[in-house]
Design a protein around this motif. Structure first.
Motif, PDB file in Angstrom:
ATOM      1  N   LEU A 269       8.403  10.100   9.772  1.00  0.00           N
ATOM      2  CA  LEU A 269       8.937   8.518   9.572  1.00  0.00           C
ATOM      3  C   LEU A 269       7.946   7.580   9.611  1.00  0.00           C
ATOM      4  CD1 LEU A 269      12.474   8.726  11.094  1.00  0.00           C
ATOM      5  CD2 LEU A 269      11.850   8.762   8.612  1.00  0.00           C
ATOM      6  N   GLU A 270       6.968   7.900  10.563  1.00  0.00           N
ATOM      7  CA  GLU A 270       5.847   6.963  10.750  1.00  0.00           C
ATOM      8  C   GLU A 270       4.870   7.243   9.567  1.00  0.00           C
ATOM      9  OE1 GLU A 270       4.074   6.953  14.883  1.00  0.00           O
ATOM     10  OE2 GLU A 270       6.183   7.926  15.287  1.00  0.00           O
ATOM     11  N   ASP A 271       4.628   8.529   9.279  1.00  0.00           N
ATOM     12  CA  ASP A 271       3.380   9.149   8.399  1.00  0.00           C
ATOM     13  C   ASP A 271       3.754   8.485   7.160  1.00  0.00           C
ATOM     14  OD1 ASP A 271       2.349  10.364  10.312  1.00  0.00           O
ATOM     15  OD2 ASP A 271       3.201  12.397   9.627  1.00  0.00           O
ATOM     16  N   HIS A 272       5.326   8.235   6.914  1.00  0.00           N
ATOM     17  CA  HIS A 272       5.705   7.741   5.397  1.00  0.00           C
ATOM     18  C   HIS A 272       5.170   6.266   5.147  1.00  0.00           C
ATOM     19  CE1 HIS A 272       7.889   7.699   1.789  1.00  0.00           C
ATOM     20  NE2 HIS A 272       8.334   6.375   2.273  1.00  0.00           N
ATOM     21  N   PHE A 273       5.023   5.616   6.340  1.00  0.00           N
ATOM     22  CA  PHE A 273       4.642   4.325   6.098  1.00  0.00           C
ATOM     23  C   PHE A 273       3.255   3.992   6.195  1.00  0.00           C
ATOM     24  CE2 PHE A 273       9.145   4.323   6.679  1.00  0.00           C
ATOM     25  CZ  PHE A 273       9.607   3.422   5.543  1.00  0.00           C
ATOM     26  N   ASP A 274       2.516   4.938   6.456  1.00  0.00           N
ATOM     27  CA  ASP A 274       0.917   5.029   6.761  1.00  0.00           C
ATOM     28  C   ASP A 274       0.360   5.355   5.334  1.00  0.00           C
ATOM     29  OD1 ASP A 274      -1.698   5.287   7.859  1.00  0.00           O
ATOM     30  OD2 ASP A 274      -1.022   6.890   9.157  1.00  0.00           O
ATOM     31  N   VAL A 275      -0.960   5.123   5.233  1.00  0.00           N
ATOM     32  CA  VAL A 275      -1.669   5.504   4.110  1.00  0.00           C
ATOM     33  C   VAL A 275      -2.075   6.861   4.171  1.00  0.00           C
ATOM     34  CG1 VAL A 275      -3.826   4.676   2.852  1.00  0.00           C
ATOM     35  CG2 VAL A 275      -2.648   3.097   3.997  1.00  0.00           C
ATOM     36  N   ASN A 276      -1.794   7.531   2.935  1.00  0.00           N
ATOM     37  CA  ASN A 276      -2.407   9.200   3.023  1.00  0.00           C
ATOM     38  C   ASN A 276      -3.679   9.065   2.038  1.00  0.00           C
ATOM     39  OD1 ASN A 276      -2.766  11.567   2.205  1.00  0.00           O
ATOM     40  ND2 ASN A 276      -0.623  12.210   1.810  1.00  0.00           N
ATOM     41  N   HIS A 277      -4.797   8.920   2.766  1.00  0.00           N
ATOM     42  CA  HIS A 277      -6.182   8.677   2.266  1.00  0.00           C
ATOM     43  C   HIS A 277      -6.475   9.769   1.347  1.00  0.00           C
ATOM     44  CE1 HIS A 277      -6.852   5.036   4.505  1.00  0.00           C
ATOM     45  NE2 HIS A 277      -6.728   5.902   5.710  1.00  0.00           N
ATOM     46  N   GLU A 278      -6.183  11.144   1.904  1.00  0.00           N
ATOM     47  CA  GLU A 278      -6.530  12.265   0.470  1.00  0.00           C
ATOM     48  C   GLU A 278      -5.886  12.059  -0.616  1.00  0.00           C
ATOM     49  OE1 GLU A 278      -6.550  16.695   1.377  1.00  0.00           O
ATOM     50  OE2 GLU A 278      -6.001  15.553   3.013  1.00  0.00           O
ATOM     51  N   LEU A 279      -4.472  11.790  -0.410  1.00  0.00           N
ATOM     52  CA  LEU A 279      -3.671  11.635  -1.616  1.00  0.00           C
ATOM     53  C   LEU A 279      -4.073  10.407  -2.792  1.00  0.00           C
ATOM     54  CD1 LEU A 279      -1.153  12.618  -3.431  1.00  0.00           C
ATOM     55  CD2 LEU A 279       0.394  11.305  -1.802  1.00  0.00           C
ATOM     56  N   HIS A 280      -4.349   9.556  -2.001  1.00  0.00           N
ATOM     57  CA  HIS A 280      -4.903   8.307  -2.545  1.00  0.00           C
ATOM     58  C   HIS A 280      -5.990   8.528  -3.348  1.00  0.00           C
ATOM     59  CE1 HIS A 280      -3.826   3.960  -2.752  1.00  0.00           C
ATOM     60  NE2 HIS A 280      -4.949   3.846  -2.664  1.00  0.00           N
ATOM     61  N   ALA A 281      -7.004   9.297  -2.680  1.00  0.00           N
ATOM     62  CA  ALA A 281      -8.309   9.558  -3.204  1.00  0.00           C
ATOM     63  C   ALA A 281      -8.183  10.563  -4.416  1.00  0.00           C
ATOM     64  CB  ALA A 281      -9.344  10.078  -2.323  1.00  0.00           C
ATOM     65  N   ILE A 282      -7.288  11.427  -4.651  1.00  0.00           N
ATOM     66  CA  ILE A 282      -6.997  12.536  -5.446  1.00  0.00           C
ATOM     67  C   ILE A 282      -6.621  11.566  -6.742  1.00  0.00           C
ATOM     68  CG2 ILE A 282      -5.690  14.302  -6.514  1.00  0.00           C
ATOM     69  CD1 ILE A 282      -5.757  15.409  -3.492  1.00  0.00           C
ATOM     70  N   LEU A 283      -5.569  10.546  -6.622  1.00  0.00           N
ATOM     71  CA  LEU A 283      -4.838  10.069  -7.447  1.00  0.00           C
ATOM     72  C   LEU A 283      -5.845   8.990  -8.056  1.00  0.00           C
ATOM     73  CD1 LEU A 283      -1.342   9.180  -5.674  1.00  0.00           C
ATOM     74  CD2 LEU A 283      -1.958  10.895  -7.587  1.00  0.00           C
ATOM     75  N   GLU A 284      -6.742   8.361  -7.380  1.00  0.00           N
ATOM     76  CA  GLU A 284      -7.799   7.623  -7.970  1.00  0.00           C
ATOM     77  C   GLU A 284      -8.753   8.181  -8.767  1.00  0.00           C
ATOM     78  OE1 GLU A 284      -9.682   5.063  -4.742  1.00  0.00           O
ATOM     79  OE2 GLU A 284      -8.238   3.567  -5.703  1.00  0.00           O
ATOM     80  N   LYS A 285      -9.015   9.385  -8.345  1.00  0.00           N
ATOM     81  CA  LYS A 285     -10.009  10.254  -9.228  1.00  0.00           C
ATOM     82  C   LYS A 285      -9.302  10.477 -10.606  1.00  0.00           C
ATOM     83  CE  LYS A 285     -12.937  14.304  -8.488  1.00  0.00           C
ATOM     84  NZ  LYS A 285     -12.738  15.273  -7.508  1.00  0.00           N
ATOM     85  N   ARG A 286      -7.916  11.034 -10.553  1.00  0.00           N
ATOM     86  CA  ARG A 286      -7.063  11.088 -11.651  1.00  0.00           C
ATOM     87  C   ARG A 286      -6.664   9.953 -12.475  1.00  0.00           C
ATOM     88  NH1 ARG A 286      -3.617  16.146  -9.668  1.00  0.00           N
ATOM     89  NH2 ARG A 286      -5.428  17.519  -8.921  1.00  0.00           N
TER      90      ARG A 286
ATOM     91  N   PHE B  99      -2.945   5.448 -11.644  1.00  0.00           N
ATOM     92  CA  PHE B  99      -2.381   4.029 -11.126  1.00  0.00           C
ATOM     93  C   PHE B  99      -0.921   3.797 -11.129  1.00  0.00           C
ATOM     94  CE2 PHE B  99      -6.600   3.755 -13.504  1.00  0.00           C
ATOM     95  CZ  PHE B  99      -7.421   3.817 -12.219  1.00  0.00           C
ATOM     96  N   ALA B 100      -0.272   4.231 -11.824  1.00  0.00           N
ATOM     97  CA  ALA B 100       1.004   3.928 -11.636  1.00  0.00           C
ATOM     98  C   ALA B 100       1.686   4.381 -10.169  1.00  0.00           C
ATOM     99  CB  ALA B 100       2.037   4.596 -12.742  1.00  0.00           C
ATOM    100  N   ASP B 101       1.213   5.922 -10.169  1.00  0.00           N
ATOM    101  CA  ASP B 101       1.676   6.632  -8.814  1.00  0.00           C
ATOM    102  C   ASP B 101       1.105   5.797  -7.694  1.00  0.00           C
ATOM    103  OD1 ASP B 101       2.927   8.494 -10.180  1.00  0.00           O
ATOM    104  OD2 ASP B 101       1.365   9.905 -10.229  1.00  0.00           O
ATOM    105  N   ILE B 102      -0.179   5.340  -7.681  1.00  0.00           N
ATOM    106  CA  ILE B 102      -0.720   4.626  -6.711  1.00  0.00           C
ATOM    107  C   ILE B 102       0.066   3.393  -6.343  1.00  0.00           C
ATOM    108  CG2 ILE B 102      -2.870   3.402  -5.957  1.00  0.00           C
ATOM    109  CD1 ILE B 102      -4.646   5.219  -7.285  1.00  0.00           C
ATOM    110  N   LYS B 103       0.653   2.714  -7.306  1.00  0.00           N
ATOM    111  CA  LYS B 103       1.443   1.803  -7.146  1.00  0.00           C
ATOM    112  C   LYS B 103       2.680   2.006  -6.504  1.00  0.00           C
ATOM    113  CE  LYS B 103       1.991  -2.553  -9.229  1.00  0.00           C
ATOM    114  NZ  LYS B 103       2.775  -3.282  -9.674  1.00  0.00           N
ATOM    115  N   VAL B 104       3.177   2.804  -6.805  1.00  0.00           N
ATOM    116  CA  VAL B 104       4.450   3.467  -6.170  1.00  0.00           C
ATOM    117  C   VAL B 104       4.156   3.930  -4.541  1.00  0.00           C
ATOM    118  CG1 VAL B 104       5.967   5.487  -5.844  1.00  0.00           C
ATOM    119  CG2 VAL B 104       5.429   4.685  -8.286  1.00  0.00           C
ATOM    120  N   LEU B 105       2.916   4.318  -4.126  1.00  0.00           N
ATOM    121  CA  LEU B 105       2.714   4.440  -2.826  1.00  0.00           C
ATOM    122  C   LEU B 105       2.356   3.251  -2.021  1.00  0.00           C
ATOM    123  CD1 LEU B 105       0.151   7.737  -2.954  1.00  0.00           C
ATOM    124  CD2 LEU B 105       2.549   7.430  -2.400  1.00  0.00           C
ATOM    125  N   GLU B 106       1.718   2.437  -2.698  1.00  0.00           N
ATOM    126  CA  GLU B 106       1.267   1.062  -2.104  1.00  0.00           C
ATOM    127  C   GLU B 106       2.723   0.443  -1.591  1.00  0.00           C
ATOM    128  OE1 GLU B 106      -2.839   0.036  -3.951  1.00  0.00           O
ATOM    129  OE2 GLU B 106      -1.221  -0.954  -4.666  1.00  0.00           O
TER     130      GLU B 106
END
Ligand code: G1P
Length: 294
Positions: free
Chosen positions: A66-83, A86-93
């Protein structure tokens, strides 16, 4: 006198979620999704939309996800950015709680809702605060807690969300006692936890949204076990009402789903999906034949 709105909200999330086994064997029940968002995120977003800045999770063993869910997932973020997703990044934000704004403490023993709230006493200090029970998911135009904040800005004191229920269900809820039921904001004169239908003072149940004054902590400290052998928040609130603290019940606009229950959880999934422009039409098309088959 200026009434300052609560900044801190308590989320009691230490429960085992046995009603959803085996899904909750490893995963906290608050991570179960309604459409594509965990149950807990609905409550966190509702609190954020109502102006809450500090989020206090009362957890137990094995709730780290539950804590992790509200944290930043840097690895996933980087992959999504590379690809360039941006819509998925917004959902994560929407899941990030800013550093220092999520405070986690544990309830070591399952002693009841009153005890869970009491666990937040040192973090709350001497200010009003909100409590949100994430099992209660509310579909509304204006977030339920925001509606209650308006009542609080006008009346101060303590504000509880309420909704009418069939009296036969009163032993599932806290039931409020009011002098009259002819408005949406009702001054309370009492509250009882899970009474039998015969003993219920009204058909108005408490929904899991509270704005409370910190005075409740002194009572919770000494609170004896009540309904179900647990330390009940309702019992401490009843004492405060008896001591003359102002309490208002707010009949909110919106539909509440009990997501701690299978039918409530499934209904919430359908109701929320039907609100989504991308899902409403295909979902109708998919479920109508299923209903006809029965
Ligand atoms: C809790 C409260 C009860 C309230 C209910 C709303 O009960 O003790 O007063 O009406 O939440 O969901 P629980 O559902 O934890 O038994």
């Amino acid at each position: 006198m200026k009434i300052c709105p609560p900044r801190k909200a308590v989320f009691p999330i230490a429960g085992l979620g046995t009603r959803f086994l085996p899904a909750t064997k490893v995963m906290p029940k608050e991570m179960l999704p309604i459409v594509d968002k965990p149950v807990l995120q609905y409550a966190v977003e509702e609190a954020r939309d109502a102006g809450i800045t500090d989020f206090i999770f009362i957890t137990s063993h094995d709730k780290g996800m539950l804590e992790d869910h509200f944290d930043v997932n840097h690895e996933l973020h980087a992959i999504l950015e590379k690809r360039k997703r941006f819509a998925d990044i917004k959902v994560l934000e929407a899941t990030f709680l800013p550093a220092g704004h999520l405070i986690v403490t544990r309830q070591y023993e399952p002693l009841g809702l009153g005890h869970a709230v009491w666990c937040a006493r040192r973090i709350i200090g001497d200010e009003p605060f909100a409590v949100l029970l994430p099992d209660d998911v509310i579909l509304s135009k204006k977030p339920c807690l925001a509606q209650m904040m308006e009542v609080y800005a006008k009346h101060g004191g303590n504000v509880l969300a309420t909704m009418p229920i069939p009296k036969s269900q009163s032993s599932r809820y806290g039931i409020i006692d009011v002098a009259s039921e002819d408005s949406d904001i009702l001054p309370m004169r009492g509250i009882v936890e899970k009474p039998t239908p015969e003993k219920a003072p009204s058909n108005l149940a408490v929904v899991g949204r509270y704005i409370l004054q910190p005075d409740v902590f002194d009572l919770l400290e000494k609170q004896k076990c009540g309904a179900g052998g647990e330390i009940q928040l309702t019992d401490a609130l009843a004492t405060l009402i008896g001591m003359g603290q102002p309490f208002h019940a707010c009949r909110f606009e919106g539909q509440r789903f009990d997501c701690g229950d299978k039918v409530g959880f499934l209904s919430a999934n359908i109701a929320f999906a039907l609100q989504r422009p991308d899902l409403s039409a295909p979902l109708r098309e998919a479920i109508l034949p299923l209903l006809k088959e029965i």
